[in-house]
Design a protein around this motif. Structure first.
Motif, short mmCIF file in Angstrom:
data_model
loop_
_atom_site.label_atom_id
_atom_site.label_comp_id
_atom_site.label_asym_id
_atom_site.label_seq_id
_atom_site.Cartn_x
_atom_site.Cartn_y
_atom_site.Cartn_z
N ASP A 66 0.84 -1.22 0.00
CA ASP A 66 0.00 0.00 0.00
C ASP A 66 0.86 1.25 0.00
OD1 ASP A 66 -1.53 -2.15 0.74
OD2 ASP A 66 -2.47 -1.17 2.45
N ARG A 69 2.82 1.71 -3.34
CA ARG A 69 2.00 2.26 -4.44
C ARG A 69 2.02 3.78 -4.39
NH1 ARG A 69 -3.71 3.43 -5.33
NH2 ARG A 69 -4.08 2.94 -3.15
N TRP A 70 1.87 4.36 -3.19
CA TRP A 70 1.87 5.81 -3.06
C TRP A 70 3.26 6.40 -3.32
CZ3 TRP A 70 -2.15 8.91 -3.11
CH2 TRP A 70 -3.39 8.34 -2.87
N GLY A 73 3.88 6.02 -7.13
CA GLY A 73 3.01 6.92 -7.91
C GLY A 73 3.45 8.36 -7.79
N LEU A 74 3.65 8.81 -6.56
CA LEU A 74 4.09 10.19 -6.36
C LEU A 74 5.51 10.40 -6.88
CD1 LEU A 74 2.60 10.82 -2.79
CD2 LEU A 74 1.75 11.68 -5.00
N LEU A 184 -0.94 5.27 -8.92
CA LEU A 184 -1.77 5.80 -7.82
C LEU A 184 -3.22 5.32 -7.93
CD1 LEU A 184 -0.44 9.46 -7.55
CD2 LEU A 184 -0.19 7.64 -5.86
#
Length: 193
Positions: A66, A69-70, A73-74, A184
């Motif tokens: 989890d 992923r952030w 993505g960021l 994201l």
């Protein structure tokens, strides 16, 4: 194959107008010996990106999916924005003033140091974390570097003035940002499985 192709394309586009491409121009103009310069770029990139890719693989093993992923993505969005910032080469990265390593050695040292903390090195970390395929990512990012830098060595600055660098950076930035948004949004989960 997807990890290899995405890594190659992103790095090749991101590298256009990058400080390491400027370094390739400088080395070619200074030494006028393309074969040892190209070999030096290859060795430096393999060493640098293998380390970066290994770091990305290690981070993936340590960080929960989890959170990863952030972060990814960021990170891809940030790389996209960073790609829009033009690079300038620092004088100490010019490629070997005072070094007595020969053309090949000077190129390896200069390129390895110029890549430290560069957007393509950070992209390699993120791509290795994203795709879970260290070999494919390192091969792809290395090929992307070679695609961007070998013409710089062979053709010199005549080519640089004909390539619309802003357009290429805009395309690379768009791809990085789109990839970040896909991660994201959870659309790129097949890459992280």
């Amino acid at each position: 194959m997807e990890a290899f192709l995405v890594s190659t394309g992103l790095v090749a586009l991101a590298e256009i107008g990058d400080k390491t491409q400027l370094l390739a121009f400088l080395l070619a103009a200074r030494f006028r010996r393309p074969v040892p310069i190209i070999a030096g770029i290859l060795v430096a990139t393999l060493l640098n990106h293998a380390g970066a890719g290994a770091l990305g693989a290690w981070i993936t093993a340590q960080v929960p999916a989890d959170v990863m992923r952030w972060v990814l993505g960021l990170g891809f969005v940030a790389m996209g924005l960073w790609t829009l910032v033009p690079d300038k080469i620092d004088e100490e990265e010019e490629g070997g003033k005072g070094l007595r390593l020969g053309v090949f050695g000077t190129t390896v040292v200069a390129f390895f140091l110029a890549e430290m903390g560069d957007k393509t090195q950070i992209a390699t970390v993120a791509l290795a974390a994203q795709f879970h395929s260290l070999l494919a990512v390192v091969a792809g990012t290395t090929l992307g570097m070679m695609i961007a830098n070998v013409p710089a060595v062979l053709v010199g600055d005549r080519l640089a003035h004909r390539i619309p660098v802003r357009l290429v950076h805009g395309i690379a930035a768009g791809i990085f940002i789109a990839l970040g948004l896909l991660v994201l949004g959870g659309f790129a989960q097949s890459w992280t499985a």
